[in-house]
Design an enzyme around this catalytic site. Structure first.
Site, short mmCIF file in Angstrom:
data_model
loop_
_atom_site.label_atom_id
_atom_site.label_comp_id
_atom_site.label_asym_id
_atom_site.label_seq_id
_atom_site.Cartn_x
_atom_site.Cartn_y
_atom_site.Cartn_z
N LYS A 81 0.89 -1.16 0.15
CA LYS A 81 -0.07 0.20 0.03
C LYS A 81 0.77 1.35 -0.01
O LYS A 81 1.87 1.35 0.90
CB LYS A 81 -0.91 -0.07 1.17
N SER A 155 -9.23 1.55 3.24
CA SER A 155 -8.65 2.34 2.12
C SER A 155 -7.78 1.51 1.73
O SER A 155 -7.09 1.91 0.75
CB SER A 155 -7.87 3.32 3.07
N SER A 179 -9.59 -0.58 7.70
CA SER A 179 -8.94 -0.50 6.50
C SER A 179 -8.36 -1.71 5.93
O SER A 179 -8.41 -2.10 4.47
CB SER A 179 -8.13 0.71 6.22
#
Length: 589
Positions: A81, A155, A179
């Site tokens: 990420k 997210s 997330s």
């Protein structure tokens, strides 16, 4: 075009380590997979390793294996990420104006690379890890791997899709409010959120620094265990890191919300799948209903209390120098933190301490919790129309976990009719990470989960399942209204034993009326699947006194189907005892 099935880190490492294959061969296969999926969702990535760099990294791993190194992740490709530092890649946090070139790898990335894993790229995310849906990024909107009309979850949006699409066997995400769990649920994955401090957060762009966790998405629990083995441990350079202290956790009492406190936002299918998951869990231990209120109050502190100011602190510089570079929804979420006072903060800390004491006492009554990961899911278009309200719904069962210092593991728990995933999250006290993995294994063995549905490679919209009971049955007079819309026959079923069937008086062609009645019986129906647009055009043609509503099948699932207005029963003949329309028509013949 096809994309291969999901990968296994454990199997790849074993094959490369034993010489059955090479890291170079794995890298070449990975490049092919990524290039194929670029035709579907290139926006899951923010940056990627070049072909030459990836193959060079693979050759280096092969050399280490040949030299006799024991590499637990030999040749395993992984993604990161893009709010986690990887040397050689920019870190953007999905905000180009914020981007910087890190001088070193994040702590967890150091461990993975040392174990022989190969980073293939940085993945898209809700900007500054603020969101649970995946739509808040200038790099595009990652979409659900099984139905592109639906959100990926966030997210950690791109990381979840990389694994779900079979591009890499694992990917790092982060989790502050859910997330690392919500995208796992929507994409049929394992989402491992360790106890705070179990994994180093050195090299992570903070969201709420005191409660942030780095997480991993995998296709199975074995890979989650493997990654945890490699990266867990004390990091003296991370002030929030702590020594490992694995605690056993028996599976005898499983806490669930009281029936009156369960919220599914009108999603009956999710409610059914949760009940089904509890049936499986009940074979492992006693189901104990708990009061959700203290947990929900703690959750409100995250976005409705002073912890908003912690997000504001993380973005203080860019909010001061270039606020327009921040996504408008993200900015609307974090800017209220500017108005928080030290008094607000301490009041929040004191209240959280009260709530944490209640949560800690809860563990005297239950061993772990089993909550829905989310109560529902949404189309991307719906999220864009109501970005704050619907996003908040997705965090209903997740927002309290990090604030109350709990470990959590999201696991699959069913497939919705629209192919998106429903999941449950097993939640335990701090340091029960390994025990939760054991509990997940026991649950998954009992639950007999279906395989993940095929990837959506053509951007298909949601389909709708429709139960027909009369003139639309195969070989009946109005069946053409289905075939002309390319409806797919799913099968012949029975309703739940709570319906009555009537032959409507003077109807041409003859039509039945299906009426819900708890004293009724099971009625035979045929179920068809139509596209959303086709279903809409079909519904428009349904004449009064018939209508389209919800019909419950014998297995408890709910589909759309024919129902009736009360006037349909005027002069109608009750034919419930026949069990279906075909028997009635055969009798007339």
């Amino acid at each position: 075009m096809t994309v291969s099935n999901r990968l296994s880190a454990s199997r790849i490492a074993a094959a490369v380590g034993s010489g059955t294959t090479t890291a170079v061969a794995v890298a070449q296969d990975t490049l092919s997979r990524i290039e194929a999926y670029d035709a579907v969702q290139p926006q899951i990535w923010i940056s990627r390793a070049s072909r030459d760099d990836l193959l060079a990294a693979a050759r280096a791993v092969d050399a280490r294996v040949a030299a006799g190194e024991n590499l637990p992740l030999a040749g395993v490709p992984f993604a990161v990420k893009d709010n986690i530092d990887v040397a050689g890649f920019e870190t953007t946090a999905a905000c180009p104006a914020f981007a910087y070139q890190p001088e070193a790898d994040a702590g967890v990335v150091e461990h993975l690379l040392a174990a022989g894993a190969i980073c293939v790229g940085k993945t898209n995310l809700d900007q500054f890890a603020t969101g649970l849906n995946g739509s808040r990024s200038p790099y595009g909107i990652p979409r659900n791997a099984s139905n592109l009309a639906y959100v990926s979850g966030g997210s950690s949006s791109g990381s979840s899709i990389v694994v779900a699409a079979g591009l890499a066997p694992f990917a790092l995400g982060t989790d502050t409010a859910g997330s690392g769990r919500v995208p796992a649920a929507f994409n049929h994955l394992i989402g491992f959120k360790p106890t705070k401090g179990r994994w180093s957060t050195r090299g992570l762009v903070p969201a709420c620094r005191t409660i942030d966790c780095i997480t991993v998405f995998t296709g199975d629990t074995a890979d989650a265990r493997l990654v945890d083995t490699v990266v867990a441990g004390f990091d003296r350079a991370d002030p929030y890191s702590k020594a490992l202290n694995d605690r056993p956790c028996a599976v005898t009492r499983i806490g669930v919300p009281r029936r009156t406190q369960r919220v599914f936002f009108g999603d009956a299918e999710s409610e059914y799948l949760y009940d089904k998951a509890l049936d499986s869990l009940s074979t492992l231990g006693e189901i104990v209903e708990i009061d959700l209120a203290p947990l929900l109050e703690a959750a409100q502190l995250l976005y409705g209390g002073p912890w908003v100011a912690e997000r504001t602190a993380a973005l203080e510089s860019i909010l001061a120098t270039d606020p327009r570079a921040v996504d408008p929804t993200v900015r609307a979420v974090v800017e209220p933190g500017k108005g928080m006072s030290a008094v607000d903060l301490f009041s929040g800390i004191y209240r959280l301490a009260d709530l944490k004491r209640l949560a800690d006492l809860m563990w005297e009554d239950v061993d772990f919790l089993a909550f829905p990961t989310t109560g529902t899911t949404y189309r991307v278009a719906e999220i864009l129309e109501a970005p704050v309200a619907l996003n908040s719904n997705l965090g209903f069962y997740t927002n309290f976990v990090n604030l109350l210092d709990m470990a959590a593991l999201a696991v699959p728990a069913g497939v919705r009719a629209n192919a998106t995933g429903f999941g449950i999250t097993l939640i335990g006290p701090a340091d029960t990470d390994r025990a939760l993995l054991d509990a997940a294994d026991a649950y998954l063995a009992t639950a007999d989960m279906p395989a993940p549905p095929p990837l959506d490679l053509e951007g298909k919209m949601q389909t709708v399942k429709l139960a027909v009971v009369g003139a639309h049955l195969k070989d009946m007079p109005l069946h053409w209204q289905l075939t002309s819309r390319d409806a797919e026959f799913i099968g012949t079923f029975e309703t739940a034993p709570s319906y009555r069937l009537y032959a409507i008086a003077d109807s041409v062609p003859p039509k039945p009326a299906l009426v819900h009645d708890e004293g009724g019986a099971a009625i035979k129906v045929e179920v068809y699947e139509l596209g959303v647009a086709e279903f809409g055009s079909f519904t428009v043609e349904v004449p009064a006194p018939l209508a389209i509503g919800n019909v419950t099948l014998a297995d408890g699932t709910t589909v759309k189907g024919f129902v009736s207005e009360p006037r349909a029963l005027n002069g109608a003949e009750d034919i419930t005892h026949l069990g279906g329309w075909r028997a009635y028509i055969a009798g007339k013949a």
